[in-house]
Design a protein around this motif. Sequence first.
Motif, PDB file in Angstrom:
ATOM      1  N   MET A 115       0.852  -1.199   0.000  1.00  0.00           N
ATOM      2  CA  MET A 115       0.000   0.000   0.000  1.00  0.00           C
ATOM      3  C   MET A 115       0.884   1.243   0.000  1.00  0.00           C
ATOM      4  SD  MET A 115      -2.813   1.254   2.829  1.00  0.00           S
ATOM      5  CE  MET A 115      -3.848  -0.160   2.527  1.00  0.00           C
ATOM      6  N   LYS A 116       0.533   2.187  -0.823  1.00  0.00           N
ATOM      7  CA  LYS A 116       1.310   3.426  -0.892  1.00  0.00           C
ATOM      8  C   LYS A 116       0.901   4.363   0.238  1.00  0.00           C
ATOM      9  CE  LYS A 116       1.871   3.325  -5.893  1.00  0.00           C
ATOM     10  NZ  LYS A 116       1.632   4.039  -7.140  1.00  0.00           N
ATOM     11  N   LYS A 117       1.880   4.994   0.843  1.00  0.00           N
ATOM     12  CA  LYS A 117       1.619   5.959   1.902  1.00  0.00           C
ATOM     13  C   LYS A 117       1.632   7.363   1.334  1.00  0.00           C
ATOM     14  CE  LYS A 117       3.300   7.593   6.378  1.00  0.00           C
ATOM     15  NZ  LYS A 117       4.389   7.508   7.366  1.00  0.00           N
ATOM     16  N   ILE A 118       0.611   8.116   1.620  1.00  0.00           N
ATOM     17  CA  ILE A 118       0.513   9.501   1.165  1.00  0.00           C
ATOM     18  C   ILE A 118       1.059  10.408   2.254  1.00  0.00           C
ATOM     19  CG2 ILE A 118      -1.016  11.294   0.303  1.00  0.00           C
ATOM     20  CD1 ILE A 118      -0.831   8.821  -1.476  1.00  0.00           C
ATOM     21  N   ILE A 119       2.026  11.234   1.924  1.00  0.00           N
ATOM     22  CA  ILE A 119       2.595  12.157   2.903  1.00  0.00           C
ATOM     23  C   ILE A 119       2.406  13.579   2.432  1.00  0.00           C
ATOM     24  CG2 ILE A 119       4.338  10.495   3.660  1.00  0.00           C
ATOM     25  CD1 ILE A 119       6.371  12.001   1.977  1.00  0.00           C
ATOM     26  N   ALA A 120       2.448  14.503   3.380  1.00  0.00           N
ATOM     27  CA  ALA A 120       2.333  15.925   3.034  1.00  0.00           C
ATOM     28  C   ALA A 120       3.710  16.426   2.655  1.00  0.00           C
ATOM     29  CB  ALA A 120       1.788  16.701   4.230  1.00  0.00           C
ATOM     30  N   LEU A 121       3.878  16.827   1.415  1.00  0.00           N
ATOM     31  CA  LEU A 121       5.169  17.311   0.941  1.00  0.00           C
ATOM     32  C   LEU A 121       4.981  18.663   0.288  1.00  0.00           C
ATOM     33  CD1 LEU A 121       8.245  15.927  -0.142  1.00  0.00           C
ATOM     34  CD2 LEU A 121       7.079  16.789  -2.136  1.00  0.00           C
ATOM     35  N   PHE A 122       5.716  19.648   0.729  1.00  0.00           N
ATOM     36  CA  PHE A 122       5.654  20.977   0.148  1.00  0.00           C
ATOM     37  C   PHE A 122       6.910  21.198  -0.676  1.00  0.00           C
ATOM     38  CE2 PHE A 122       2.587  21.214   3.402  1.00  0.00           C
ATOM     39  CZ  PHE A 122       1.740  22.276   3.150  1.00  0.00           C
ATOM     40  N   LEU A 123       6.721  21.611  -1.927  1.00  0.00           N
ATOM     41  CA  LEU A 123       7.857  21.919  -2.796  1.00  0.00           C
ATOM     42  C   LEU A 123       7.827  23.409  -3.083  1.00  0.00           C
ATOM     43  CD1 LEU A 123      10.160  21.319  -4.803  1.00  0.00           C
ATOM     44  CD2 LEU A 123       8.406  20.859  -6.514  1.00  0.00           C
ATOM     45  N   LYS A 127      10.083   5.139  -6.802  1.00  0.00           N
ATOM     46  CA  LYS A 127      11.281   5.642  -7.458  1.00  0.00           C
ATOM     47  C   LYS A 127      11.143   5.548  -8.972  1.00  0.00           C
ATOM     48  CE  LYS A 127      16.318   5.137  -7.521  1.00  0.00           C
ATOM     49  NZ  LYS A 127      17.477   4.431  -6.891  1.00  0.00           N
ATOM     50  N   ALA A 128      10.623   4.437  -9.458  1.00  0.00           N
ATOM     51  CA  ALA A 128      10.457   4.246 -10.902  1.00  0.00           C
ATOM     52  C   ALA A 128       9.513   5.280 -11.485  1.00  0.00           C
ATOM     53  CB  ALA A 128       9.943   2.841 -11.188  1.00  0.00           C
ATOM     54  N   GLU A 129       8.429   5.592 -10.763  1.00  0.00           N
ATOM     55  CA  GLU A 129       7.458   6.579 -11.250  1.00  0.00           C
ATOM     56  C   GLU A 129       8.063   7.976 -11.269  1.00  0.00           C
ATOM     57  OE1 GLU A 129       4.008   6.192  -8.821  1.00  0.00           O
ATOM     58  OE2 GLU A 129       3.314   4.356  -9.816  1.00  0.00           O
ATOM     59  N   LEU A 130       8.833   8.311 -10.243  1.00  0.00           N
ATOM     60  CA  LEU A 130       9.483   9.624 -10.199  1.00  0.00           C
ATOM     61  C   LEU A 130      10.467   9.787 -11.361  1.00  0.00           C
ATOM     62  CD1 LEU A 130      10.183  10.051  -6.377  1.00  0.00           C
ATOM     63  CD2 LEU A 130       8.903  11.650  -7.802  1.00  0.00           C
ATOM     64  N   LEU A 131      11.309   8.780 -11.577  1.00  0.00           N
ATOM     65  CA  LEU A 131      12.303   8.870 -12.638  1.00  0.00           C
ATOM     66  C   LEU A 131      11.641   8.929 -14.011  1.00  0.00           C
ATOM     67  CD1 LEU A 131      15.046   6.400 -11.346  1.00  0.00           C
ATOM     68  CD2 LEU A 131      14.991   8.896 -11.198  1.00  0.00           C
ATOM     69  N   SER A 132      10.518   8.235 -14.164  1.00  0.00           N
ATOM     70  CA  SER A 132       9.796   8.288 -15.430  1.00  0.00           C
ATOM     71  C   SER A 132       9.241   9.689 -15.674  1.00  0.00           C
ATOM     72  CB  SER A 132       8.657   7.263 -15.426  1.00  0.00           C
ATOM     73  OG  SER A 132       7.881   7.356 -16.605  1.00  0.00           O
ATOM     74  N   ALA A 133       8.650  10.290 -14.630  1.00  0.00           N
ATOM     75  CA  ALA A 133       8.084  11.640 -14.760  1.00  0.00           C
ATOM     76  C   ALA A 133       9.178  12.665 -15.030  1.00  0.00           C
ATOM     77  CB  ALA A 133       7.326  12.004 -13.490  1.00  0.00           C
ATOM     78  N   LEU A 134      10.353  12.470 -14.431  1.00  0.00           N
ATOM     79  CA  LEU A 134      11.470  13.402 -14.593  1.00  0.00           C
ATOM     80  C   LEU A 134      12.251  13.141 -15.875  1.00  0.00           C
ATOM     81  CD1 LEU A 134      12.796  13.329 -10.927  1.00  0.00           C
ATOM     82  CD2 LEU A 134      11.524  15.186 -12.000  1.00  0.00           C
ATOM     83  N   ASN A 135      11.947  12.042 -16.548  1.00  0.00           N
ATOM     84  CA  ASN A 135      12.655  11.626 -17.757  1.00  0.00           C
ATOM     85  C   ASN A 135      14.149  11.446 -17.482  1.00  0.00           C
ATOM     86  OD1 ASN A 135      12.491  10.839 -20.476  1.00  0.00           O
ATOM     87  ND2 ASN A 135      13.195  12.830 -21.191  1.00  0.00           N
ATOM     88  N   ILE A 136      14.440  10.790 -16.363  1.00  0.00           N
ATOM     89  CA  ILE A 136      15.806  10.473 -15.972  1.00  0.00           C
ATOM     90  C   ILE A 136      15.977   8.958 -16.054  1.00  0.00           C
ATOM     91  CG2 ILE A 136      17.490  10.482 -14.091  1.00  0.00           C
ATOM     92  CD1 ILE A 136      16.195  13.062 -13.078  1.00  0.00           C
ATOM     93  N   SER A 137      16.854   8.510 -16.927  1.00  0.00           N
ATOM     94  CA  SER A 137      17.062   7.073 -17.099  1.00  0.00           C
ATOM     95  C   SER A 137      18.154   6.534 -16.182  1.00  0.00           C
ATOM     96  CB  SER A 137      17.416   6.763 -18.561  1.00  0.00           C
ATOM     97  OG  SER A 137      18.584   7.478 -18.950  1.00  0.00           O
ATOM     98  N   ASP A 138      19.120   7.379 -15.820  1.00  0.00           N
ATOM     99  CA  ASP A 138      20.244   6.963 -14.981  1.00  0.00           C
ATOM    100  C   ASP A 138      20.412   7.997 -13.870  1.00  0.00           C
ATOM    101  OD1 ASP A 138      22.716   6.408 -13.830  1.00  0.00           O
ATOM    102  OD2 ASP A 138      23.616   5.772 -15.710  1.00  0.00           O
ATOM    103  N   ALA A 169      13.761   7.474  -2.609  1.00  0.00           N
ATOM    104  CA  ALA A 169      12.612   6.601  -2.858  1.00  0.00           C
ATOM    105  C   ALA A 169      13.067   5.194  -3.231  1.00  0.00           C
ATOM    106  CB  ALA A 169      11.748   7.188  -3.969  1.00  0.00           C
ATOM    107  N   GLN A 170      12.114   4.267  -3.229  1.00  0.00           N
ATOM    108  CA  GLN A 170      12.419   2.882  -3.569  1.00  0.00           C
ATOM    109  C   GLN A 170      11.345   2.305  -4.481  1.00  0.00           C
ATOM    110  OE1 GLN A 170      12.784   0.797   0.160  1.00  0.00           O
ATOM    111  NE2 GLN A 170      14.771   1.711   0.674  1.00  0.00           N
ATOM    112  N   ALA A 171      11.721   1.244  -5.145  1.00  0.00           N
ATOM    113  CA  ALA A 171      10.801   0.406  -5.925  1.00  0.00           C
ATOM    114  C   ALA A 171       9.911   1.219  -6.851  1.00  0.00           C
ATOM    115  CB  ALA A 171       9.970  -0.457  -4.970  1.00  0.00           C
ATOM    116  N   GLU A 172       8.572   1.001  -6.753  1.00  0.00           N
ATOM    117  CA  GLU A 172       7.630   1.600  -7.695  1.00  0.00           C
ATOM    118  C   GLU A 172       7.623   3.122  -7.618  1.00  0.00           C
ATOM    119  OE1 GLU A 172       2.842   1.450  -8.816  1.00  0.00           O
ATOM    120  OE2 GLU A 172       3.668   0.141  -7.252  1.00  0.00           O
TER     121      GLU A 172
END
Length: 259
Positions: free
Chosen positions: A1-9, A84-95, A79-82
């Motif tokens: 289950m994914k945990k939703i946290i309050a994050l301010f950017l 991290k993968a979603e973040l890198l995909s959104a950022l278009n960072i492969s490495d 981040a880890q696992a899914e």
Amino acid sequence: MKKIIALFLCCCTVVSFAGCSKKNEETQLPTDAWAVEVQPIAHSAYFADNVCKLLPKDENYVYSPLSVRVAFAMVANGAQAETKAELLSALNISDLEAYNTKIKMLMEAYDEEKSIELHVANSLWIRSGVGEISNAYADRMHTYYDATVAVVTPENAVHEINAWASKHTNGKIREIATNRDFEFFLANATYMKADWETPFRASDTHKKLFQNIDGTTVKTDFMYQKSYFEYGECDGIQILKMPYLTDGADISMYVLLGE
């Protein structure tokens, strides 16, 4: 289950346009670091374009795609696992390791350039009682992103974060945090000040009406000069290059005007 946290950017970008002096706020870097930034430019442009699509179409705004991308790359490093993968995909960072190294070189090059001022600062704040920041992660963020990683309390959170923002923008931005009710607060500050190669004269600055994207108008200062600049047109877009005064580096502001 994914945990939703309050994050301010919060991304603070300061670019000053002084009409009477040759000082303005973007930068130049040494050749090697510049090459590191330019090589993945297609990836950065792809990300910037996607961010633009999410921004309001009826408001004027200023934002830095680099600041947003760097901030969330910091999150991806923890981040880890899914997730991290979603973040890198959104950022278009492969490495991510290669991207970390690129940002480290870029920030060092900014700091080493003497003909202009360009500083990028990052920070990650966690509220006490929410969790802990591992020493390994804090060291990683300091090594690659020169980041401040700190724990704050509800009592001092707003003061500490705003003091950090003011310090890293030379006092131009003094308040980015107004609410202490957060779990994580991620901030990026970009400050730039540089001389124009062809300076504007203060006597040529006059009040005129500026039309906002929603059709409303506001009276503000317009700088003016008549000179020779590089200019081009592509697919209905007019492009103007306005160089900064540097020690030989090719650093310029590009103004794009659509139809």
